[in-house]
Each structure stands twice: as C-alpha cells, then as structure tokens.
Write a protein that holds these residues in place. Structure first.
Motif, mmCIF file in Angstrom:
data_model
loop_
_atom_site.group_PDB
_atom_site.id
_atom_site.type_symbol
_atom_site.label_atom_id
_atom_site.label_comp_id
_atom_site.label_asym_id
_atom_site.label_seq_id
_atom_site.Cartn_x
_atom_site.Cartn_y
_atom_site.Cartn_z
ATOM 1 N N ILE A 48 0.814 -1.224 0.000
ATOM 2 C CA ILE A 48 0.000 0.000 0.000
ATOM 3 C C ILE A 48 0.846 1.273 0.000
ATOM 4 C CG2 ILE A 48 -2.029 -1.122 1.018
ATOM 5 C CD1 ILE A 48 -1.282 0.256 3.685
ATOM 6 N N SER A 49 2.170 1.128 0.139
ATOM 7 C CA SER A 49 3.005 2.337 0.023
ATOM 8 C C SER A 49 2.899 2.894 -1.399
ATOM 9 C CB SER A 49 4.455 2.037 0.396
ATOM 10 O OG SER A 49 5.048 1.241 -0.602
ATOM 11 N N LEU A 50 2.481 2.041 -2.340
ATOM 12 C CA LEU A 50 2.310 2.513 -3.722
ATOM 13 C C LEU A 50 1.200 3.562 -3.828
ATOM 14 C CD1 LEU A 50 2.548 -0.932 -5.528
ATOM 15 C CD2 LEU A 50 4.125 0.984 -5.840
ATOM 16 N N PHE A 51 0.291 3.589 -2.850
ATOM 17 C CA PHE A 51 -0.834 4.529 -2.909
ATOM 18 C C PHE A 51 -0.502 5.875 -2.271
ATOM 19 C CE2 PHE A 51 -3.397 0.388 -2.366
ATOM 20 C CZ PHE A 51 -3.320 0.125 -3.727
ATOM 21 N N ALA A 83 -2.333 -6.210 3.631
ATOM 22 C CA ALA A 83 -1.561 -4.995 3.312
ATOM 23 C C ALA A 83 -0.147 -5.094 3.863
ATOM 24 C CB ALA A 83 -2.260 -3.782 3.915
ATOM 25 N N ILE A 84 0.826 -4.870 2.971
ATOM 26 C CA ILE A 84 2.207 -4.664 3.418
ATOM 27 C C ILE A 84 2.589 -3.239 2.986
ATOM 28 C CG2 ILE A 84 2.869 -7.103 3.346
ATOM 29 C CD1 ILE A 84 4.267 -6.448 0.644
ATOM 30 N N GLY A 85 3.750 -2.787 3.394
ATOM 31 C CA GLY A 85 4.145 -1.420 3.042
ATOM 32 C C GLY A 85 3.349 -0.395 3.839
ATOM 33 N N HIS A 86 2.870 -0.798 5.029
ATOM 34 C CA HIS A 86 2.048 0.106 5.860
ATOM 35 C C HIS A 86 2.902 0.967 6.774
ATOM 36 C CE1 HIS A 86 3.027 -3.077 8.604
ATOM 37 N NE2 HIS A 86 2.310 -3.958 7.897
ATOM 38 N N GLY A 87 4.194 0.730 6.795
ATOM 39 C CA GLY A 87 5.088 1.600 7.563
ATOM 40 C C GLY A 87 5.268 1.209 9.023
ATOM 41 N N MET A 88 4.639 0.114 9.477
ATOM 42 C CA MET A 88 4.829 -0.300 10.884
ATOM 43 C C MET A 88 5.827 -1.453 10.928
ATOM 44 S SD MET A 88 1.053 -0.040 12.495
ATOM 45 C CE MET A 88 -0.140 0.397 11.236
ATOM 46 N N SER A 89 6.787 -1.342 11.842
ATOM 47 C CA SER A 89 7.849 -2.351 11.872
ATOM 48 C C SER A 89 7.324 -3.650 12.498
ATOM 49 C CB SER A 89 9.040 -1.834 12.677
ATOM 50 O OG SER A 89 8.683 -1.781 14.043
ATOM 51 N N THR A 175 -2.636 3.284 12.427
ATOM 52 C CA THR A 175 -3.652 2.593 11.620
ATOM 53 C C THR A 175 -4.632 3.588 11.001
ATOM 54 O OG1 THR A 175 -3.418 0.668 13.019
ATOM 55 C CG2 THR A 175 -5.398 0.758 11.694
ATOM 56 N N ASN A 176 -4.893 4.666 11.733
ATOM 57 C CA ASN A 176 -5.767 5.707 11.214
ATOM 58 C C ASN A 176 -5.207 6.286 9.901
ATOM 59 O OD1 ASN A 176 -8.144 7.066 11.704
ATOM 60 N ND2 ASN A 176 -7.068 8.845 12.553
ATOM 61 N N SER A 177 -3.894 6.499 9.864
ATOM 62 C CA SER A 177 -3.282 7.022 8.634
ATOM 63 C C SER A 177 -3.389 6.000 7.510
ATOM 64 C CB SER A 177 -1.794 7.326 8.836
ATOM 65 O OG SER A 177 -1.619 8.130 9.945
ATOM 66 N N VAL A 178 -3.221 4.716 7.869
ATOM 67 C CA VAL A 178 -3.360 3.670 6.846
ATOM 68 C C VAL A 178 -4.790 3.682 6.289
ATOM 69 C CG1 VAL A 178 -3.421 1.155 6.512
ATOM 70 C CG2 VAL A 178 -1.545 2.193 7.799
ATOM 71 N N MET A 179 -5.759 3.846 7.174
ATOM 72 C CA MET A 179 -7.160 3.844 6.725
ATOM 73 C C MET A 179 -7.425 5.025 5.789
ATOM 74 S SD MET A 179 -9.052 2.730 10.213
ATOM 75 C CE MET A 179 -9.297 1.017 10.692
ATOM 76 N N ASP A 180 -6.898 6.201 6.144
ATOM 77 C CA ASP A 180 -7.055 7.383 5.277
ATOM 78 C C ASP A 180 -6.544 7.094 3.873
ATOM 79 O OD1 ASP A 180 -8.195 9.090 7.013
ATOM 80 O OD2 ASP A 180 -6.344 10.189 7.531
ATOM 81 N N ALA A 264 1.977 -8.524 7.826
ATOM 82 C CA ALA A 264 0.912 -7.907 7.018
ATOM 83 C C ALA A 264 -0.294 -7.596 7.903
ATOM 84 C CB ALA A 264 0.503 -8.860 5.903
ATOM 85 N N LEU A 265 -1.063 -6.614 7.499
ATOM 86 C CA LEU A 265 -2.328 -6.310 8.174
ATOM 87 C C LEU A 265 -3.459 -6.803 7.271
ATOM 88 C CD1 LEU A 265 -1.521 -2.632 9.233
ATOM 89 C CD2 LEU A 265 -1.588 -4.643 10.739
ATOM 90 N N VAL A 266 -4.411 -7.504 7.865
ATOM 91 C CA VAL A 266 -5.562 -7.950 7.073
ATOM 92 C C VAL A 266 -6.541 -6.779 6.993
ATOM 93 C CG1 VAL A 266 -7.517 -9.542 6.974
ATOM 94 C CG2 VAL A 266 -5.296 -10.348 7.806
ATOM 95 N N VAL A 267 -6.922 -6.419 5.781
ATOM 96 C CA VAL A 267 -7.916 -5.360 5.612
ATOM 97 C C VAL A 267 -9.200 -6.025 5.170
ATOM 98 C CG1 VAL A 267 -8.538 -3.273 4.337
ATOM 99 C CG2 VAL A 267 -6.128 -3.721 4.910
ATOM 100 N N ASN A 268 -10.266 -5.862 5.956
ATOM 101 C CA ASN A 268 -11.553 -6.320 5.432
ATOM 102 C C ASN A 268 -12.584 -5.206 5.569
ATOM 103 O OD1 ASN A 268 -11.919 -7.760 8.382
ATOM 104 N ND2 ASN A 268 -13.895 -7.319 7.463
ATOM 105 N N LEU A 269 -13.444 -5.151 4.581
ATOM 106 C CA LEU A 269 -14.423 -4.062 4.588
ATOM 107 C C LEU A 269 -15.604 -4.430 5.463
ATOM 108 C CD1 LEU A 269 -14.500 -2.815 0.895
ATOM 109 C CD2 LEU A 269 -13.044 -2.091 2.796
ATOM 110 N N GLY A 270 -16.253 -3.397 5.987
ATOM 111 C CA GLY A 270 -17.467 -3.585 6.763
ATOM 112 C C GLY A 270 -18.675 -3.116 5.960
ATOM 113 N N ASP A 271 -19.860 -3.325 6.525
ATOM 114 C CA ASP A 271 -21.114 -3.017 5.826
ATOM 115 C C ASP A 271 -21.180 -1.583 5.307
ATOM 116 O OD1 ASP A 271 -21.907 -5.558 6.483
ATOM 117 O OD2 ASP A 271 -23.448 -4.956 7.928
ATOM 118 N N GLN A 272 -20.576 -0.642 6.054
ATOM 119 C CA GLN A 272 -20.769 0.764 5.654
ATOM 120 C C GLN A 272 -20.033 1.096 4.348
ATOM 121 O OE1 GLN A 272 -21.841 3.515 8.600
ATOM 122 N NE2 GLN A 272 -21.101 2.277 10.275
ATOM 123 N N MET A 273 -18.967 0.346 4.026
ATOM 124 C CA MET A 273 -18.328 0.548 2.718
ATOM 125 C C MET A 273 -19.150 -0.128 1.621
ATOM 126 S SD MET A 273 -15.844 2.562 2.208
ATOM 127 C CE MET A 273 -15.585 1.972 0.550
#
Ligand SMILES: O=C(O)CCC(=O)C(=O)O
Ligand SMILES: [Fe+2]
Length: 352
Positions: A48-51, A83-89, A175-180, A264-273
C-alpha cells in the motif's frame, strides 16, 4: 450447570469438552467445506506504500495502476486483502500483540476491573448474551473506543501491562493514517474523486479497538471462536496472531482460510463501505475457528462514521446499470447492534 459457571479460559486449561451452550448445530467444519481456491488469489498481498503521494515519484504509473486494480478486484470479490508497506515495523506489531497477550494472561480479578457492564459494548468480557438460545463464542474480548478522544472511557483502559495504553494509542494513530490512505485509494480505484468515501465519515469518526483471545479448545470441530458475521465498520484492519491461523472468510460459498503473514495487516471491509460503494465493494462474511494446540490472539480496529452523519451510496456509483441499492442512513452502528440482538441481517434493513 449454569451457563457462565466456568470461563472459556478455565475450560481450556482443564481440557473440558465444550458445554452445550457453545456447540454449533448443523455447522460444517469439515475440510471439504473449505475453499480449494488459491488463497493468494482470494486475498492478494498489496504494497500500500504505492498509494501514498509521497512515494508517487519513485513508483511507475504502471505499478500504481496494477496495485489499484488488484485492490478494486479484491474488494469487489472477497472484500479482503493483506496490506504490506504500511510503515509499521515487525517489532512494533509484536509489541501490540504482546500487550494483548499480557493483558489476557493477567489474573481474572485484575481483568475484572475492566469488565464490560451488562448491555454495554465496551470493556472486558466474553460473548455478549443477547438471547436464551444463542450459541456462545469460544473467546474472551476487550473492546475499547479509541477515537474521538472525548468518547474514550479511560477507566476501561488497562493500566497493566504498563505500556498497554501507550501502545494501543500509537497503533491506532498509525492505523488511522493507513485507513485514510485506503479510503483514497479505494476511491481512485473506481475513478472517483479522492474524498468520495472519507468525506462521508465526518470530523469525529469513531475508532473502536477489539482485542480477541481464543484459548485452545479440545473440540474445535464443534465451536466457533467468533460466529459468522459481517463487520459494521467502514474498514476493519486486523492484526492477526504472528503464527496461529483461525480467520476464515466466505468466498464463493466456501470458507477460505486467511493465511498468516506475520507483518501484514488484514484489511476487510465492513457493511458501511458496501453501502457507500452501492454494493461495488463487499463486506465479507467471516468467522474464526479454534484449535487444540495453541491459543490465538488478534487485534481488530474498526473505523465508523460519526453516528450523527448520514452516509449513503456515492452518486456516481448509481446509474442505469447499477440502480441505488441502499438508502441513506444515520447511526448504522446502532442499527447493526440492534439487528444482531434480534438475529436480523443488518444490511438488509437498509436495502431499497
Ligand atoms: O480474530 C479474528 O481473526 C477476527 C475477529 C473478528 O472478526 C472481529 O473481531 O470482528
Ligand atoms: Fe469481524
């Protein structure tokens, strides 16, 4: 025997067979019910660092476009990726796991200081009992609101281990920055204006943390760590156990194991997305299974809109081919909670 005479952890230590209240009837835990699809195609690993705009110059446009397309495709099929490339060691993520384990391993009297009150969602406890015939999950949990700060209930935040509070706060901020970044990337992947999703959450959006603890179980074929559900969030970011698998996602009517990738962090969407994307993106049904050998932990962060803010499908995702699927809605988190208590599928109640 009373329903709550022994905790899950006590039963686990004693090697007890799960009591009737925990046994899932008619659920198929057989290996044949597991998906045989390639797990890396169902849940791709995305850098996700590509984004990030700060890395825009060092990456070719082609690389970024491929990552955006992988994101779009994963979220519109399984609703999940790694997600990898999230910046957390790696060591920081281990600290987060460590404070979780240290808390759950405290003596029960110490944990009870943070006990969840009846009918409250925050605090330490086991599966919330909402109906007499409910099947209970084989887990303990600690749920805490992190943002906005004024809605934080400091008395429920453990003081032990001593670095619990600081670690959670740092993890939630990162994580908030990753979500943004992800809300913007999701919009770009559909050729929408960057703030199409994030703009709906409001200045005082909610971040809820849930620490999950799944003790070993003598009969993993009979119980759920967490029963099948969809998340009520916009995005959920899940830090899995470093080694022990357990999360499964329903993909093409089969349960698929989400592999452990330690950093890696698992990203899963919730109902609101699913609502905001007018059904283009999916909020996946998922569950957790237990095992006989090792306990498992996970840390989920759920991001939700400010409850007073109305959310709904982005206008440009509504057209002749894709009519509006959901109405505009306020406080979906509460609707979801009420539906859960009544055993109703929440997102169906906001369908047009
Ligand atoms: O423990 C996990 O892997 C997932 C937990 C989960 O689905 C949740 O807390 O909503
Ligand atoms: Fe979940």
């Amino acid at each position: 025997m009373s329903l709550v005479s022994k905790s899950v952890l006590e039963m686990s230590f004693a090697g007890d067979e799960p009591p009737l209240e925990y046994i899932v009837k008619g659920c198929n835990f057989a290996p044949s019910d597991l998906s045989s699809c390639s797990l890396s195609s169902l849940f791709p690993v995305i850098d996700i660092s590509l984004f990030s705009s700060s890395s825009a110059h060092s990456n070719s446009k082609e690389e970024v476009d491929i990552a955006l397309e992988t994101l779009r495709s994963a979220l519109s099929s399984t609703g999940c990726f790694q997600a990898i490339g999230h910046g957390m060691s790696s060591s920081f993520l281990d600290n987060v796991r460590d404070v979780a384990i240290q808390f759950f391993e405290l003596p029960v009297e110490e944990k009870q200081k943070y006990a969840r009150a009846v009918n409250e969602s925050e605090g330490y406890g086991s599966d919330m009992i909402v109906s007499a015939n409910q099947v209970l999950d084989w887990s303990h949990r600690l749920s805490l609101r992190v943002f906005p700060e004024e809605r934080r209930r400091n008395n429920l935040w453990p003081e032990n281990p001593s670095d619990f509070r600081g670690t959670l706060l740092e993890y939630a901020l990162k994580t908030n920055s990753v979500m943004d970044l992800l809300y913007k990337a999701m919009a770009r992947s559909l050729n929408l204006e960057e703030n199409s999703f994030s703009g709906q959450f409001g200045e005082r959006s909610l971040m809820q943390a849930r620490f999950n603890f799944y003790p070993r179980c003598s009969r993993p074929d009979l119980v759920h760590g967490v029963k099948p559900h969809t998340d009520r969030s916009g995005i959920t970011i899940l830090l899995q156990d470093r080694e022990v698998e357990g999360l499964q996602i329903l993909a093409n009517n089969k349960w698929a194991r989400v592999p452990v990738i330690p950093d890696a962090l698992v990203v899963n969407l919730g109902d609101q997305m699913q609502i905001m994307s007018n059904g283009v993106f999916r909020s996946p049904m998922h569950r957790v299974v237990t095992n006989t050998e090792r306990l498992r932990i996970s840390v989920a962060l759920f991001h939700e809109p400010e409850p007073e803010k109305e959310i709904g499908p982005v206008d440009s995702l509504v057209n002749e081919q894709r009519p509006r699927l959901y109405r505009h809605v306020k406080n979906y988190g509460f609707i979801n909670y009420e539906c859960y208590q009544k055993g109703i599928v929440a997102i169906d109640t906001v369908k047009i």
